[in-house]
Design a protein around this motif. Structure first.
Motif, PDB file in Angstrom:
ATOM      1  N   TYR A  97      25.728  17.032   8.672  1.00  0.00           N
ATOM      2  CA  TYR A  97      26.325  17.439   9.289  1.00  0.00           C
ATOM      3  C   TYR A  97      26.191  16.946  10.321  1.00  0.00           C
ATOM      4  CZ  TYR A  97      22.322  20.055   8.272  1.00  0.00           C
ATOM      5  OH  TYR A  97      20.906  20.945   7.933  1.00  0.00           O
ATOM      6  N   ASP A  98      27.960  16.771  10.579  1.00  0.00           N
ATOM      7  CA  ASP A  98      27.783  16.818  12.066  1.00  0.00           C
ATOM      8  C   ASP A  98      26.491  17.513  13.126  1.00  0.00           C
ATOM      9  OD1 ASP A  98      29.604  15.043  12.475  1.00  0.00           O
ATOM     10  OD2 ASP A  98      31.185  16.662  12.440  1.00  0.00           O
ATOM     11  N   THR A  99      26.139  16.396  14.064  1.00  0.00           N
ATOM     12  CA  THR A  99      24.961  16.963  15.380  1.00  0.00           C
ATOM     13  C   THR A  99      23.704  16.973  14.464  1.00  0.00           C
ATOM     14  OG1 THR A  99      25.004  19.650  15.096  1.00  0.00           O
ATOM     15  CG2 THR A  99      26.489  18.153  16.219  1.00  0.00           C
ATOM     16  N   TRP A 100      23.383  16.671  12.901  1.00  0.00           N
ATOM     17  CA  TRP A 100      22.164  16.692  12.928  1.00  0.00           C
ATOM     18  C   TRP A 100      20.892  15.868  13.365  1.00  0.00           C
ATOM     19  CZ3 TRP A 100      24.486  11.999  10.254  1.00  0.00           C
ATOM     20  CH2 TRP A 100      23.698  11.205  10.726  1.00  0.00           C
ATOM     21  N   ALA A 101      20.070  16.181  12.964  1.00  0.00           N
ATOM     22  CA  ALA A 101      18.862  15.568  14.533  1.00  0.00           C
ATOM     23  C   ALA A 101      18.170  14.797  13.353  1.00  0.00           C
ATOM     24  CB  ALA A 101      17.881  16.837  14.513  1.00  0.00           C
ATOM     25  N   ASP A 102      18.468  13.197  14.041  1.00  0.00           N
ATOM     26  CA  ASP A 102      18.700  12.273  13.650  1.00  0.00           C
ATOM     27  C   ASP A 102      16.885  11.647  13.345  1.00  0.00           C
ATOM     28  OD1 ASP A 102      20.360  12.049  15.441  1.00  0.00           O
ATOM     29  OD2 ASP A 102      20.517  10.252  14.614  1.00  0.00           O
ATOM     30  N   TRP A 103      15.614  12.425  14.108  1.00  0.00           N
ATOM     31  CA  TRP A 103      14.022  12.345  14.162  1.00  0.00           C
ATOM     32  C   TRP A 103      13.226  13.032  13.511  1.00  0.00           C
ATOM     33  CZ3 TRP A 103      16.886  14.961  17.200  1.00  0.00           C
ATOM     34  CH2 TRP A 103      16.345  15.671  18.093  1.00  0.00           C
ATOM     35  N   GLU A 104      14.190  14.321  12.435  1.00  0.00           N
ATOM     36  CA  GLU A 104      14.015  15.542  11.977  1.00  0.00           C
ATOM     37  C   GLU A 104      13.531  14.829   9.899  1.00  0.00           C
ATOM     38  OE1 GLU A 104      14.707  19.064  14.167  1.00  0.00           O
ATOM     39  OE2 GLU A 104      16.373  18.958  12.384  1.00  0.00           O
ATOM     40  N   THR A 105      14.056  13.572  10.106  1.00  0.00           N
ATOM     41  CA  THR A 105      13.981  13.864   7.992  1.00  0.00           C
ATOM     42  C   THR A 105      13.086  12.558   7.395  1.00  0.00           C
ATOM     43  OG1 THR A 105      15.895  13.463   7.963  1.00  0.00           O
ATOM     44  CG2 THR A 105      15.537  15.393   7.554  1.00  0.00           C
ATOM     45  N   GLY A 106      13.063  11.392   8.703  1.00  0.00           N
ATOM     46  CA  GLY A 106      13.295   9.400   8.644  1.00  0.00           C
ATOM     47  C   GLY A 106      11.664   9.796   7.804  1.00  0.00           C
ATOM     48  N   HIS A 107      10.981  10.445   7.892  1.00  0.00           N
ATOM     49  CA  HIS A 107       9.375  10.330   7.621  1.00  0.00           C
ATOM     50  C   HIS A 107       9.282  10.793   5.928  1.00  0.00           C
ATOM     51  CE1 HIS A 107       6.947   9.057  10.517  1.00  0.00           C
ATOM     52  NE2 HIS A 107       7.279   9.823  11.972  1.00  0.00           N
ATOM     53  N   PRO A 145      18.347  19.254   7.456  1.00  0.00           N
ATOM     54  CA  PRO A 145      17.366  18.951   8.760  1.00  0.00           C
ATOM     55  C   PRO A 145      18.707  20.208   9.659  1.00  0.00           C
ATOM     56  CG  PRO A 145      19.580  16.824   8.839  1.00  0.00           C
ATOM     57  CD  PRO A 145      19.467  18.573   7.049  1.00  0.00           C
ATOM     58  N   GLY A 146      17.508  19.879  10.739  1.00  0.00           N
ATOM     59  CA  GLY A 146      18.357  21.016  12.836  1.00  0.00           C
ATOM     60  C   GLY A 146      19.061  19.866  12.404  1.00  0.00           C
ATOM     61  N   ALA A 147      20.214  20.860  13.532  1.00  0.00           N
ATOM     62  CA  ALA A 147      21.573  20.058  14.676  1.00  0.00           C
ATOM     63  C   ALA A 147      21.999  21.462  15.209  1.00  0.00           C
ATOM     64  CB  ALA A 147      22.584  20.432  12.860  1.00  0.00           C
ATOM     65  N   THR A 148      22.556  21.110  15.953  1.00  0.00           N
ATOM     66  CA  THR A 148      23.294  21.746  16.629  1.00  0.00           C
ATOM     67  C   THR A 148      24.442  23.180  16.669  1.00  0.00           C
ATOM     68  OG1 THR A 148      24.625  20.607  17.398  1.00  0.00           O
ATOM     69  CG2 THR A 148      23.002  20.722  19.390  1.00  0.00           C
ATOM     70  N   ALA A 149      25.533  22.392  15.495  1.00  0.00           N
ATOM     71  CA  ALA A 149      26.149  22.843  15.026  1.00  0.00           C
ATOM     72  C   ALA A 149      25.088  24.715  13.885  1.00  0.00           C
ATOM     73  CB  ALA A 149      26.758  22.548  13.813  1.00  0.00           C
ATOM     74  N   TRP A 150      24.164  24.905  13.368  1.00  0.00           N
ATOM     75  CA  TRP A 150      23.111  25.532  12.873  1.00  0.00           C
ATOM     76  C   TRP A 150      23.598  26.779  13.842  1.00  0.00           C
ATOM     77  CZ3 TRP A 150      22.449  26.497   7.948  1.00  0.00           C
ATOM     78  CH2 TRP A 150      21.905  25.153   7.789  1.00  0.00           C
ATOM     79  N   ASP A 151      23.789  26.893  15.633  1.00  0.00           N
ATOM     80  CA  ASP A 151      24.036  28.180  15.888  1.00  0.00           C
ATOM     81  C   ASP A 151      24.647  27.747  17.309  1.00  0.00           C
ATOM     82  OD1 ASP A 151      21.066  27.909  15.861  1.00  0.00           O
ATOM     83  OD2 ASP A 151      19.909  26.558  17.180  1.00  0.00           O
ATOM     84  N   GLU A 152      25.946  27.021  16.625  1.00  0.00           N
ATOM     85  CA  GLU A 152      27.857  27.428  17.303  1.00  0.00           C
ATOM     86  C   GLU A 152      28.609  28.079  16.064  1.00  0.00           C
ATOM     87  OE1 GLU A 152      27.910  22.998  18.107  1.00  0.00           O
ATOM     88  OE2 GLU A 152      26.830  23.198  20.104  1.00  0.00           O
ATOM     89  N   GLY A 153      28.457  28.226  15.249  1.00  0.00           N
ATOM     90  CA  GLY A 153      29.162  29.329  14.652  1.00  0.00           C
ATOM     91  C   GLY A 153      28.356  29.545  12.720  1.00  0.00           C
ATOM     92  N   ASP A 154      29.438  30.252  12.400  1.00  0.00           N
ATOM     93  CA  ASP A 154      28.917  29.781  10.617  1.00  0.00           C
ATOM     94  C   ASP A 154      29.728  28.602   9.961  1.00  0.00           C
ATOM     95  OD1 ASP A 154      28.363  32.337  11.066  1.00  0.00           O
ATOM     96  OD2 ASP A 154      29.979  33.405  10.902  1.00  0.00           O
ATOM     97  N   ASP A 155      29.659  27.616  10.482  1.00  0.00           N
ATOM     98  CA  ASP A 155      30.339  26.306   9.762  1.00  0.00           C
ATOM     99  C   ASP A 155      29.176  25.956   8.785  1.00  0.00           C
ATOM    100  OD1 ASP A 155      32.804  26.353  11.346  1.00  0.00           O
ATOM    101  OD2 ASP A 155      31.962  24.651  12.162  1.00  0.00           O
ATOM    102  N   LEU A 156      28.170  26.185   8.937  1.00  0.00           N
ATOM    103  CA  LEU A 156      26.854  25.411   8.144  1.00  0.00           C
ATOM    104  C   LEU A 156      26.589  26.439   7.513  1.00  0.00           C
ATOM    105  CD1 LEU A 156      24.635  23.132  10.385  1.00  0.00           C
ATOM    106  CD2 LEU A 156      26.542  22.780   8.935  1.00  0.00           C
ATOM    107  N   ALA A 157      27.150  28.167   7.296  1.00  0.00           N
ATOM    108  CA  ALA A 157      27.124  29.262   6.276  1.00  0.00           C
ATOM    109  C   ALA A 157      26.378  28.812   5.024  1.00  0.00           C
ATOM    110  CB  ALA A 157      27.579  29.917   7.030  1.00  0.00           C
ATOM    111  N   PRO A 158      27.327  27.706   4.259  1.00  0.00           N
ATOM    112  CA  PRO A 158      27.663  27.667   3.175  1.00  0.00           C
ATOM    113  C   PRO A 158      26.261  26.426   2.919  1.00  0.00           C
ATOM    114  CG  PRO A 158      29.936  27.232   3.667  1.00  0.00           C
ATOM    115  CD  PRO A 158      28.890  26.985   5.014  1.00  0.00           C
TER     116      PRO A 158
END
Length: 201
Positions: free
Chosen positions: A11-21, A71-84
């Motif tokens: 999703y937009d703003t996903w944290a690139d480094w967190e899932t690559g390994h 993965p993490g993303a700033t969007a998790w803490d910026e509203g309910d867009d990622l609730a689905p």
């Protein structure tokens, strides 16, 4: 037996480094990794990488998957867009299909009530407490935590996160996972031969 794919939610703003390994070594172990985004739309990572998904997040079915990675993303803490996405995680866990969440995604799972009765970790206990969830007593100060089909980790622990995933879904046995972790986390040169030998069995 054919392995079902691993699904990586993006999703937009996903944290690139967190899932690559995790995704790289799952692929090396023979798992197909497929990406899923809200509405099947292209998304852009925190680092500016643009991803064209394989399918829409709404199309995901637990029975078609070996694992869902969030993965993490700033969007998790910026509203309910990622609730689905958190609700999709609930469907996976209810079906007994593993879910792995790191960084901000752990807060999404907390809001969904998925950490109330499971041992878990995240960036910090106060971060999850701010969600108002009921699982603070199950918080564990650890790099990564596995409780049944759920893996959680904080944003600084992508290697520990990957180790738990690789073990949970049977990509590596305990010996291979230990050597892999010592190589990629601790830079132990002796672990390379141990890892390649154990992983080839």
């Amino acid at each position: 037996m054919t392995r079902r794919p691993v699904h990586l939610a993006l999703y937009d703003t996903w944290a690139d480094w967190e899932t690559g390994h995790a995704t790289a070594h799952l692929a090396l172990a023979g798992f197909e990794v497929r990406t899923a985004t809200p509405g099947g739309r292209p998304v852009t990572s925190m680092g500016g990488l643009r991803a064209l998904p394989d399918l829409a997040l709404e199309e995901l079915r637990p029975e078609d998957s070996s694992l869902l990675i969030l993965p993490g993303a700033t969007a998790w803490d910026e509203g309910d867009d990622l609730a689905p996405a958190a609700r999709t995680a609930r469907a996976f866990l209810d079906a007994g299909v593993p879910v792995a969440a790191i960084c901000g995604a752990t807060a999404g799972l907390a809001r969904e009530g998925l950490l109330d009765d499971r041992a878990h970790t995240a960036a910090a206990a106060p971060y999850l407490a701010a969600t108002g969830y009921a699982g603070a007593g199950r918080y564990v100060e650890a790099d990564a935590v596995t409780d049944g089909p759920l893996v959680t980790a904080g944003p600084t622990e992508p290697v520990a996160f990957a180790r738990e995933i690789l073990t949970l879904i049977g990509a590596y046995d305990d010996k291979a996972a230990d050597a892999w972790y010592r190589l990629f986390h601790d830079s132990d040169p002796a672990a390379y031969a141990e890892w390649t030998e154990a992983a080839s069995r």
